[in-house]
Design an enzyme around this catalytic site. Structure first.
Site, mmCIF file in Angstrom:
data_model
loop_
_atom_site.group_PDB
_atom_site.id
_atom_site.type_symbol
_atom_site.label_atom_id
_atom_site.label_comp_id
_atom_site.label_asym_id
_atom_site.label_seq_id
_atom_site.Cartn_x
_atom_site.Cartn_y
_atom_site.Cartn_z
ATOM 1 N N ASP A 72 5.941 -9.245 -5.233
ATOM 2 C CA ASP A 72 5.484 -8.515 -4.037
ATOM 3 C C ASP A 72 6.188 -9.123 -2.827
ATOM 4 O O ASP A 72 6.630 -10.266 -2.854
ATOM 5 C CB ASP A 72 3.963 -8.660 -3.890
ATOM 6 C CG ASP A 72 3.348 -7.553 -3.054
ATOM 7 O OD1 ASP A 72 2.574 -6.748 -3.613
ATOM 8 O OD2 ASP A 72 3.641 -7.478 -1.834
ATOM 9 N N ASP A 81 11.473 -8.199 -1.837
ATOM 10 C CA ASP A 81 11.416 -6.867 -1.230
ATOM 11 C C ASP A 81 12.202 -5.950 -2.151
ATOM 12 O O ASP A 81 13.436 -6.016 -2.207
ATOM 13 C CB ASP A 81 12.011 -6.870 0.181
ATOM 14 C CG ASP A 81 11.889 -5.488 0.825
ATOM 15 O OD1 ASP A 81 11.639 -4.500 0.098
ATOM 16 O OD2 ASP A 81 12.034 -5.401 2.058
ATOM 17 N N ASN A 116 4.143 -0.790 -10.232
ATOM 18 C CA ASN A 116 2.961 -0.441 -9.448
ATOM 19 C C ASN A 116 3.236 -0.349 -7.946
ATOM 20 O O ASN A 116 2.554 0.399 -7.250
ATOM 21 C CB ASN A 116 1.867 -1.488 -9.726
ATOM 22 C CG ASN A 116 0.759 -1.430 -8.720
ATOM 23 O OD1 ASN A 116 -0.047 -0.502 -8.728
ATOM 24 N ND2 ASN A 116 0.709 -2.409 -7.822
ATOM 25 N N TYR A 175 5.749 11.817 -1.264
ATOM 26 C CA TYR A 175 4.915 11.085 -2.230
ATOM 27 C C TYR A 175 4.748 11.892 -3.522
ATOM 28 O O TYR A 175 4.954 11.367 -4.629
ATOM 29 C CB TYR A 175 3.550 10.801 -1.591
ATOM 30 C CG TYR A 175 2.664 9.882 -2.405
ATOM 31 C CD1 TYR A 175 3.003 8.544 -2.604
ATOM 32 C CD2 TYR A 175 1.464 10.337 -2.953
ATOM 33 C CE1 TYR A 175 2.179 7.690 -3.338
ATOM 34 C CE2 TYR A 175 0.641 9.496 -3.683
ATOM 35 C CZ TYR A 175 1.005 8.179 -3.873
ATOM 36 O OH TYR A 175 0.190 7.334 -4.599
ATOM 37 N N LYS A 205 6.125 10.819 -7.228
ATOM 38 C CA LYS A 205 5.218 10.545 -8.348
ATOM 39 C C LYS A 205 5.419 11.573 -9.481
ATOM 40 O O LYS A 205 5.241 11.234 -10.657
ATOM 41 C CB LYS A 205 3.763 10.542 -7.869
ATOM 42 C CG LYS A 205 3.442 9.397 -6.908
ATOM 43 C CD LYS A 205 3.587 8.019 -7.549
ATOM 44 C CE LYS A 205 3.100 6.904 -6.641
ATOM 45 N NZ LYS A 205 3.225 5.557 -7.226
HETATM 46 N N1 LIG Z 1 -4.815 3.854 -3.547
HETATM 47 C C1 LIG Z 1 -4.811 5.088 -4.036
HETATM 48 O O1 LIG Z 1 -5.595 5.963 -3.657
HETATM 49 C C2 LIG Z 1 -3.815 5.445 -5.097
HETATM 50 C C3 LIG Z 1 -3.993 6.643 -5.802
HETATM 51 C C4 LIG Z 1 -3.056 7.002 -6.771
HETATM 52 C C5 LIG Z 1 -1.980 6.174 -7.016
HETATM 53 N N2 LIG Z 1 -1.838 5.008 -6.307
HETATM 54 C C6 LIG Z 1 -0.670 4.177 -6.583
HETATM 55 O O2 LIG Z 1 -1.116 2.907 -7.000
HETATM 56 C C7 LIG Z 1 -0.142 1.924 -6.637
HETATM 57 C C8 LIG Z 1 -0.827 0.757 -5.950
HETATM 58 O O3 LIG Z 1 -1.639 1.239 -4.911
HETATM 59 P P1 LIG Z 1 -2.677 0.297 -4.126
HETATM 60 O O4 LIG Z 1 -3.800 1.151 -3.712
HETATM 61 O O5 LIG Z 1 -2.940 -0.947 -4.882
HETATM 62 O O6 LIG Z 1 -1.798 -0.034 -2.826
HETATM 63 P P2 LIG Z 1 -1.673 -1.374 -1.960
HETATM 64 O O7 LIG Z 1 -1.116 -0.966 -0.644
HETATM 65 O O8 LIG Z 1 -2.968 -2.143 -1.985
HETATM 66 O O9 LIG Z 1 -0.580 -2.225 -2.781
HETATM 67 C C9 LIG Z 1 0.775 -1.937 -2.758
HETATM 68 C C10 LIG Z 1 1.530 -3.256 -2.848
HETATM 69 O O10 LIG Z 1 2.925 -2.967 -2.940
HETATM 70 C C11 LIG Z 1 3.611 -3.930 -2.140
HETATM 71 N N3 LIG Z 1 4.890 -3.392 -1.694
HETATM 72 C C12 LIG Z 1 5.095 -2.327 -0.894
HETATM 73 N N4 LIG Z 1 6.391 -2.176 -0.652
HETATM 74 C C13 LIG Z 1 7.042 -3.177 -1.320
HETATM 75 C C14 LIG Z 1 8.392 -3.560 -1.438
HETATM 76 N N5 LIG Z 1 9.372 -2.900 -0.807
HETATM 77 N N6 LIG Z 1 8.696 -4.632 -2.201
HETATM 78 C C15 LIG Z 1 7.717 -5.342 -2.820
HETATM 79 N N7 LIG Z 1 6.404 -5.025 -2.729
HETATM 80 C C16 LIG Z 1 6.081 -3.956 -1.977
HETATM 81 C C17 LIG Z 1 2.684 -4.185 -0.950
HETATM 82 O O11 LIG Z 1 2.976 -5.424 -0.310
HETATM 83 C C18 LIG Z 1 1.322 -4.152 -1.617
HETATM 84 O O12 LIG Z 1 0.895 -5.443 -1.992
HETATM 85 C C19 LIG Z 1 0.896 2.654 -5.777
HETATM 86 O O13 LIG Z 1 2.020 2.972 -6.563
HETATM 87 C C20 LIG Z 1 0.179 3.922 -5.362
HETATM 88 O O14 LIG Z 1 1.077 4.986 -5.125
HETATM 89 C C21 LIG Z 1 -2.733 4.624 -5.364
#
Ligand SMILES: NC(=O)c1ccc[n+]([C@@H]2O[C@H](COP(=O)([O-])OP(=O)(O)OC[C@H]3O[C@@H](n4cnc5c(N)ncnc54)[C@H](O)[C@@H]3O)[C@@H](O)[C@H]2O)c1
Length: 269
Positions: A32, A58, A85, A148, A152
């Site tokens: 992360d 990153d 993820n 988005y 996906k």
């Molecule tokens: N939260 C929701 O409602 C939801 C619903 C469906 C799918 N998702 C998917 O689940 C996954 C996780 O979601 P979440 O709710 O835990 O989000 P979150 O924002 O809590 O976590 C995302 C993480 O990705 C990291 N990140 C972002 N850009 C980055 C980069 N360039 N390099 C390295 N790390 C990076 C961030 O620092 C963060 O820790 C995502 O792919 C999201 O699309 C989420």
């Protein structure tokens, strides 16, 4: 000891998946860009008897995916599970899409999982096979968010292609598709649309929002030997919100007798 790599491991879903995979006996690498949060989650997993290591990265930087897998290979010499993820939203409406935002969303949500799978294949194959779990979204069935949803939907397609092409190396590839979760990921959108969480709660036959742990459970299952013959599939972690909207009377015993013509149309469509 089997090794799992979780991208976005400092986020809500990533951290929950890392905790569960560690409980299931994996050593976990959390990749992360949020270094302090990643380290804090690793420390917590280790305090609870698991093994977890932080990889600050990153993923949008040129060459980051290959460098990350190279680092895992060098430090641990194996890779048994890759959880794609890390994700982001942006560019929601076609009339205002900024190309730079579209490109970033497609890059993180779709291109990075492809590059990580490509880089991981030789190491996973050498480890005797493994499991790739792509964190997609229920939006691939809907139509919310231009960039988005496109990313996906593409990730579901990538899941299927990789399942076919990596199967001979004993690498299974599946996706989870969560619905709206109560995580910081949605903070902005919830501020802009205060009724959104409530409407998702209402859409679910289970009457609640999903949690990061709900999603982590499906990820851990797909990573486990219990899912040994499952590949190319999508698990909807949606509490039933992936189903077509039901008429108000659908839960009642006598629903079929009370259907109006329009309700019958709704069920059929
Ligand atoms: N939260 C929701 O409602 C939801 C619903 C469906 C799918 N998702 C998917 O689940 C996954 C996780 O979601 P979440 O709710 O835990 O989000 P979150 O924002 O809590 O976590 C995302 C993480 O990705 C990291 N990140 C972002 N850009 C980055 C980069 N360039 N390099 C390295 N790390 C990076 C961030 O620092 C963060 O820790 C995502 O792919 C999201 O699309 C989420």
């Amino acid at each position: 000891m089997k090794l799992a790599l979780v991208t976005g491991g400092a986020g809500a879903v990533g951290a929950a998946a890392a905790r569960m995979l560690a409980e299931d006996g994996f050593r976990v690498v959390l990749a992360d860009r949020a270094l302090e949060r990643t380290q804090a989650i690793c420390d917590e997993i280790c305090r609870n008897g698991g093994e977890a290591v932080a990889e600050p990265v990153d993923l949008l930087e040129e060459g980051a995916s290959q460098r990350l897998i190279d680092s895992v290979a060098e430090r641990f010499g194996r890779l048994d599970c890759l959880v794609n993820n890390a994700g982001m939203t942006g560019a929601p409406r076609i009339d205002s899409v900024e190309l730079s935002v579209w490109n970033a969303v497609l890059a993180l949500n779709l291109t990075v999982p492809m590059l990580l799978a490509q880089a991981a294949q030789p190491l996973m194959k050498q480890s005797g096979g493994g499991s790739i779990v792509n964190v997609a979204s229920r939006v691939y069935l809907a139509g919310t968010g231009v960039a988005y949803t496109s990313s996906k939907s593409g990730l579901i397609g990538l899941t299927r292609v990789l399942a076919v092409q990596l199967g001979p190396d004993n690498i299974r590839v599946n996706a989870v598709a969560p619905s709206f979760l109560n995580t910081p990921f949605n903070d902005k959108i919830v501020k802009e649309n205060t009724g959104l969480a409530a409407s998702f709660r209402k859409m679910s036959p289970l009457g609640r929002l999903g949690t990061a742990e709900d999603v982590a459970g499906a990820i851990a299952f797909l990573a486990s030997p219990r899912a040994n013959f499952i590949t190319g599939d999508v698990i909807h972690v949606c509490g039933g919100t992936q189903l077509a909207p039901q008429p108000a009377s659908a839960g009642a015993d006598d629903a079929s007798h009370n259907q109006t013509e329009s309700e019958e149309h709704l069920i059929a469509s």
